[in-house]
Design a protein around this motif. Structure first.
Motif, PDB file in Angstrom:
ATOM      1  N   GLU A 191       0.828  -1.205   0.000  1.00  0.00           N
ATOM      2  CA  GLU A 191       0.000   0.000   0.000  1.00  0.00           C
ATOM      3  C   GLU A 191       0.864   1.257   0.000  1.00  0.00           C
ATOM      4  OE1 GLU A 191      -3.837  -1.828   2.482  1.00  0.00           O
ATOM      5  OE2 GLU A 191      -2.208  -0.790   3.540  1.00  0.00           O
ATOM      6  N   ALA A 192       1.978   1.214   0.757  1.00  0.00           N
ATOM      7  CA  ALA A 192       2.897   2.354   0.797  1.00  0.00           C
ATOM      8  C   ALA A 192       3.535   2.579  -0.574  1.00  0.00           C
ATOM      9  CB  ALA A 192       3.973   2.116   1.850  1.00  0.00           C
ATOM     10  N   LEU A 193       3.932   1.479  -1.230  1.00  0.00           N
ATOM     11  CA  LEU A 193       4.514   1.584  -2.570  1.00  0.00           C
ATOM     12  C   LEU A 193       3.523   2.232  -3.532  1.00  0.00           C
ATOM     13  CD1 LEU A 193       6.813   0.848  -4.569  1.00  0.00           C
ATOM     14  CD2 LEU A 193       5.651  -1.342  -4.911  1.00  0.00           C
ATOM     15  N   ARG A 194       2.269   1.786  -3.490  1.00  0.00           N
ATOM     16  CA  ARG A 194       1.238   2.342  -4.380  1.00  0.00           C
ATOM     17  C   ARG A 194       1.032   3.830  -4.092  1.00  0.00           C
ATOM     18  NH1 ARG A 194      -2.780  -0.511  -2.726  1.00  0.00           N
ATOM     19  NH2 ARG A 194      -2.001  -2.332  -3.864  1.00  0.00           N
TER      20      ARG A 194
ATOM     21  N   LEU B 191       3.029   0.436   8.732  1.00  0.00           N
ATOM     22  CA  LEU B 191       4.019   1.406   9.203  1.00  0.00           C
ATOM     23  C   LEU B 191       3.888   2.720   8.434  1.00  0.00           C
ATOM     24  CD1 LEU B 191       7.206  -0.890   9.073  1.00  0.00           C
ATOM     25  CD2 LEU B 191       5.751  -0.482  11.083  1.00  0.00           C
ATOM     26  N   ASN B 192       4.499   3.782   8.998  1.00  0.00           N
ATOM     27  CA  ASN B 192       4.777   4.982   8.208  1.00  0.00           C
ATOM     28  C   ASN B 192       5.768   4.607   7.118  1.00  0.00           C
ATOM     29  OD1 ASN B 192       4.823   7.590  10.826  1.00  0.00           O
ATOM     30  ND2 ASN B 192       3.189   6.205  10.185  1.00  0.00           N
ATOM     31  N   PHE B 193       5.995   5.506   6.186  1.00  0.00           N
ATOM     32  CA  PHE B 193       6.899   5.189   5.072  1.00  0.00           C
ATOM     33  C   PHE B 193       7.491   6.474   4.501  1.00  0.00           C
ATOM     34  CE2 PHE B 193       2.489   5.267   3.846  1.00  0.00           C
ATOM     35  CZ  PHE B 193       2.429   6.022   2.676  1.00  0.00           C
ATOM     36  N   ILE B 194       8.564   6.322   3.724  1.00  0.00           N
ATOM     37  CA  ILE B 194       9.247   7.468   3.138  1.00  0.00           C
ATOM     38  C   ILE B 194       9.100   7.422   1.620  1.00  0.00           C
ATOM     39  CG2 ILE B 194      11.445   8.693   2.872  1.00  0.00           C
ATOM     40  CD1 ILE B 194      12.374   7.401   5.478  1.00  0.00           C
ATOM     41  N   CYS B 195       8.490   8.455   1.078  1.00  0.00           N
ATOM     42  CA  CYS B 195       8.434   8.619  -0.379  1.00  0.00           C
ATOM     43  C   CYS B 195       9.560   9.547  -0.825  1.00  0.00           C
ATOM     44  CB  CYS B 195       7.093   9.242  -0.809  1.00  0.00           C
ATOM     45  SG  CYS B 195       5.648   8.242  -0.431  1.00  0.00           S
TER      46      CYS B 195
ATOM     47  N   GLN C 129       1.748   6.931  -6.753  1.00  0.00           N
ATOM     48  CA  GLN C 129       0.609   7.737  -7.186  1.00  0.00           C
ATOM     49  C   GLN C 129       0.775   9.211  -6.838  1.00  0.00           C
ATOM     50  OE1 GLN C 129      -2.777   5.826  -5.361  1.00  0.00           O
ATOM     51  NE2 GLN C 129      -2.967   4.272  -6.965  1.00  0.00           N
ATOM     52  N   ASN C 130       1.444   9.501  -5.712  1.00  0.00           N
ATOM     53  CA  ASN C 130       1.493  10.867  -5.206  1.00  0.00           C
ATOM     54  C   ASN C 130       2.874  11.519  -5.290  1.00  0.00           C
ATOM     55  OD1 ASN C 130      -1.331  11.268  -3.832  1.00  0.00           O
ATOM     56  ND2 ASN C 130      -0.633   9.223  -3.223  1.00  0.00           N
ATOM     57  N   HIS C 131       3.910  10.717  -5.457  1.00  0.00           N
ATOM     58  CA  HIS C 131       5.273  11.266  -5.527  1.00  0.00           C
ATOM     59  C   HIS C 131       6.007  10.551  -6.664  1.00  0.00           C
ATOM     60  CE1 HIS C 131       4.583  13.601  -1.895  1.00  0.00           C
ATOM     61  NE2 HIS C 131       3.995  12.522  -1.382  1.00  0.00           N
ATOM     62  N   VAL C 132       7.149   9.937  -6.382  1.00  0.00           N
ATOM     63  CA  VAL C 132       7.866   9.170  -7.405  1.00  0.00           C
ATOM     64  C   VAL C 132       7.938   7.699  -7.027  1.00  0.00           C
ATOM     65  CG1 VAL C 132      10.074   8.836  -8.593  1.00  0.00           C
ATOM     66  CG2 VAL C 132       9.204  11.153  -8.219  1.00  0.00           C
ATOM     67  N   ASP C 133       8.420   7.405  -5.807  1.00  0.00           N
ATOM     68  CA  ASP C 133       8.577   6.003  -5.410  1.00  0.00           C
ATOM     69  C   ASP C 133       8.857   5.937  -3.917  1.00  0.00           C
ATOM     70  OD1 ASP C 133       8.723   3.249  -5.792  1.00  0.00           O
ATOM     71  OD2 ASP C 133      10.087   3.415  -7.496  1.00  0.00           O
ATOM     72  N   LEU C 134       8.807   4.714  -3.361  1.00  0.00           N
ATOM     73  CA  LEU C 134       9.393   4.482  -2.049  1.00  0.00           C
ATOM     74  C   LEU C 134      10.892   4.727  -2.147  1.00  0.00           C
ATOM     75  CD1 LEU C 134       7.686   1.255  -0.603  1.00  0.00           C
ATOM     76  CD2 LEU C 134       7.884   3.452   0.581  1.00  0.00           C
ATOM     77  N   VAL C 135      11.502   5.214  -1.083  1.00  0.00           N
ATOM     78  CA  VAL C 135      12.895   5.630  -1.155  1.00  0.00           C
ATOM     79  C   VAL C 135      13.840   4.432  -1.287  1.00  0.00           C
ATOM     80  CG1 VAL C 135      13.237   5.652   1.361  1.00  0.00           C
ATOM     81  CG2 VAL C 135      14.647   7.110  -0.099  1.00  0.00           C
ATOM     82  N   SER C 136      14.856   4.588  -2.127  1.00  0.00           N
ATOM     83  CA  SER C 136      15.976   3.660  -2.212  1.00  0.00           C
ATOM     84  C   SER C 136      17.184   4.335  -1.576  1.00  0.00           C
ATOM     85  CB  SER C 136      16.287   3.316  -3.677  1.00  0.00           C
ATOM     86  OG  SER C 136      15.212   2.627  -4.268  1.00  0.00           O
ATOM     87  N   VAL C 137      17.947   3.577  -0.798  1.00  0.00           N
ATOM     88  CA  VAL C 137      19.065   4.149  -0.037  1.00  0.00           C
ATOM     89  C   VAL C 137      20.353   3.504  -0.537  1.00  0.00           C
ATOM     90  CG1 VAL C 137      19.969   4.641   2.266  1.00  0.00           C
ATOM     91  CG2 VAL C 137      17.508   4.393   1.926  1.00  0.00           C
ATOM     92  N   GLN C 138      21.003   4.158  -1.501  1.00  0.00           N
ATOM     93  CA  GLN C 138      22.158   3.556  -2.147  1.00  0.00           C
ATOM     94  C   GLN C 138      23.470   4.235  -1.824  1.00  0.00           C
ATOM     95  OE1 GLN C 138      22.121   0.664  -2.881  1.00  0.00           O
ATOM     96  NE2 GLN C 138      21.851   0.307  -5.061  1.00  0.00           N
TER      97      GLN C 138
ATOM     98  N   VAL D 198      13.220  -1.125  -5.084  1.00  0.00           N
ATOM     99  CA  VAL D 198      12.093  -1.112  -6.013  1.00  0.00           C
ATOM    100  C   VAL D 198      12.406  -0.371  -7.306  1.00  0.00           C
ATOM    101  CG1 VAL D 198      10.277  -1.380  -4.304  1.00  0.00           C
ATOM    102  CG2 VAL D 198      11.134   0.915  -4.825  1.00  0.00           C
ATOM    103  N   ASN D 199      13.431   0.494  -7.314  1.00  0.00           N
ATOM    104  CA  ASN D 199      13.801   1.173  -8.562  1.00  0.00           C
ATOM    105  C   ASN D 199      14.699   0.314  -9.445  1.00  0.00           C
ATOM    106  OD1 ASN D 199      16.295   1.251  -7.322  1.00  0.00           O
ATOM    107  ND2 ASN D 199      16.435   3.485  -7.235  1.00  0.00           N
ATOM    108  N   GLY D 200      14.948  -0.938  -9.015  1.00  0.00           N
ATOM    109  CA  GLY D 200      15.737  -1.873  -9.810  1.00  0.00           C
ATOM    110  C   GLY D 200      17.194  -1.963  -9.423  1.00  0.00           C
ATOM    111  N   ASP D 201      17.666  -1.119  -8.501  1.00  0.00           N
ATOM    112  CA  ASP D 201      19.077  -1.120  -8.117  1.00  0.00           C
ATOM    113  C   ASP D 201      19.407  -2.306  -7.216  1.00  0.00           C
ATOM    114  OD1 ASP D 201      19.666   1.180  -9.497  1.00  0.00           O
ATOM    115  OD2 ASP D 201      19.426   2.506  -7.766  1.00  0.00           O
ATOM    116  N   MET D 202      20.666  -2.773  -7.356  1.00  0.00           N
ATOM    117  CA  MET D 202      21.210  -3.733  -6.408  1.00  0.00           C
ATOM    118  C   MET D 202      21.394  -3.052  -5.046  1.00  0.00           C
ATOM    119  SD  MET D 202      21.779  -6.551  -8.131  1.00  0.00           S
ATOM    120  CE  MET D 202      22.086  -7.142  -9.795  1.00  0.00           C
ATOM    121  N   VAL D 203      21.442  -3.851  -3.988  1.00  0.00           N
ATOM    122  CA  VAL D 203      21.704  -3.312  -2.652  1.00  0.00           C
ATOM    123  C   VAL D 203      23.215  -3.304  -2.458  1.00  0.00           C
ATOM    124  CG1 VAL D 203      21.272  -3.554  -0.182  1.00  0.00           C
ATOM    125  CG2 VAL D 203      19.492  -4.161  -1.816  1.00  0.00           C
TER     126      VAL D 203
END
Length: 368
Positions: free
Chosen positions: A262-265, A361-365, A269-278, A314-319
């Motif tokens: 639900e957070a991902l959706r 949970l809360n989430f970071i967009c 819909q409202n921003h760009v994506d759930l945050v990726s931390v690379q 979720v943006n396709g990047d490796m961790v």
């Protein structure tokens, strides 16, 4: 027939691509005092400009370089509280002072026989830089702390940071193997009383030579100077003839309790994506905003990909960069039955944990 690319080599190749993370800066060519500029930025954007690292500095300079003005407000302001920081911006989780230190008002730090002593920043010492590819770099040149900092930033990454006892022991051995004189060595720890307007934890500073000097006794605000390097200077906050730079907040904590899906959706819909931390830089940004959360952990855009037994963003990047809490980060045996996703703790060291995706949970967009 061409041989297939070895998967570990592919992973290394993908992880070698560096992430460029900058604030979005906006130069406002209106002359205001610092309080007026702060109010304008908070109404229109996030706040007066915050700077986390040299990448941010480059972007900030680009945003103002066409402005033919002497000084430009940013968000760094003097307070009455002195705090210790690492020059690189790393959080201060570990200190290893020698007996009766830190003493006096000295604001910079040397290592001597594995222990730390605070010294006057204008003393000249040899020093250790950190380099992303080479690791630790011993520089056998006598410089003041600020000159050593400038040298490390120009030629490597920054003065060395020490995050725990193990790193302290490694650095002590590294210095002993190279420092034949046995003299004390600059490390990246310093203290000052400056705080960013948006309450960011960033310890990055880019002072011009001889600054901050409190020349007017009440020079409690910061401007970008007019010299070629665009170094910073402290000036009185009530000067009304200064334009300014605002910045936008690219990470947003959403204080709704949703499942990971639900957070991902919501973010898409409202921003760009759930945050990726690379990167370490992005982790610092996450640490700055996650304190706004109302849940003990906050969803990241991190999910377990069972078919290849690994975590992915979720943006396709490796961790590539990892900040897992102990006991987290491995692929659970039952991951197909219990889909696991990644979250960051909103308290403590703000490390990552693995949770069932059904947790709310809360989430970071992100708007990057």
């Amino acid at each position: 027939m061409a041989k297939p690319l070895n998967f570990p080599l592919l992973l290394i190749a993908l992880c070698s691509i560096s992430e460029s993370v900058q604030h979005q800066y906006h130069f406002i060519n209106e002359k205001k005092n610092c309080t007026e500029a702060q109010r304008y930025c908070r109404e229109k954007y996030k706040d007066l400009a915050t700077v986390d690292n040299m990448n941010d500095t480059i972007e900030l300079i680009k945003s103002v370089n066409n402005a033919r003005v002497q000084n430009i407000w940013i968000g760094l302001q003097r307070t009455s509280v002195y705090k210790w920081h690492w020059s690189s911006g790393d959080p201060v989780f570990f200190l290893n002072w020698t007996s009766e230190e830190p003493a006096g008002n000295n604001e910079c730090t040397v290592m001597n026989n594995g222990q730390w002593i605070n010294e006057a920043c204008n003393n000249t010492r040899v020093f250790v830089c950190y380099n992303m590819s080479r690791g630790l770099v011993f520089v056998n040149q006598m410089m003041t702390w600020r000159d050593a900092q400038s040298y490390c930033r120009q030629n490597h990454i920054d003065l060395v940071s020490v995050r725990n006892q193990n790193e302290n022991q490694q650095l002590e051995k590294f210095i002993n193997d190279r420092n034949s004189s046995g003299s004390a060595v600059w490390i990246g720890l310093f203290r000052d009383s400056w705080q960013w307007s948006d309450q960011s934890n960033s310890s990055f500073r880019y002072w011009d030579t001889g600054e901050p000097n409190n020349g007017g006794e009440y020079d409690n605000c910061t401007v970008i100077g007019a010299n070629a390097q665009r170094g910073w200077a402290d000036v009185p906050c009530d000067n009304r003839q200064i334009p300014f730079v605002c910045h936008e907040d690219k990470l947003i904590v959403i204080q709704q309790n949703l499942s990971w899906s639900e957070a991902l959706r919501y973010c898409r819909q409202n921003h760009v994506d759930l945050v990726s931390v690379q990167s370490v830089e992005m982790q610092r940004r996450v640490m700055n905003v996650v304190k706004l959360a109302s849940t003990e952990a906050v969803w990241l855009g991190l999910h377990n990909f069972c078919s290849v037994n690994m975590w992915l963003w979720v943006n396709g990047d490796m961790v590539c960069y990892q900040n897992w809490a102990p006991g987290n980060g491995s692929t659970p045996e039952n991951c197909k039955l219990e889909n696991r996703k990644g979250a960051v703790q909103s308290g403590g060291d703000q490390t990552w944990i693995s949770l069932p995706e059904s947790h709310r949970l809360n989430f970071i967009c992100t708007n990057y």
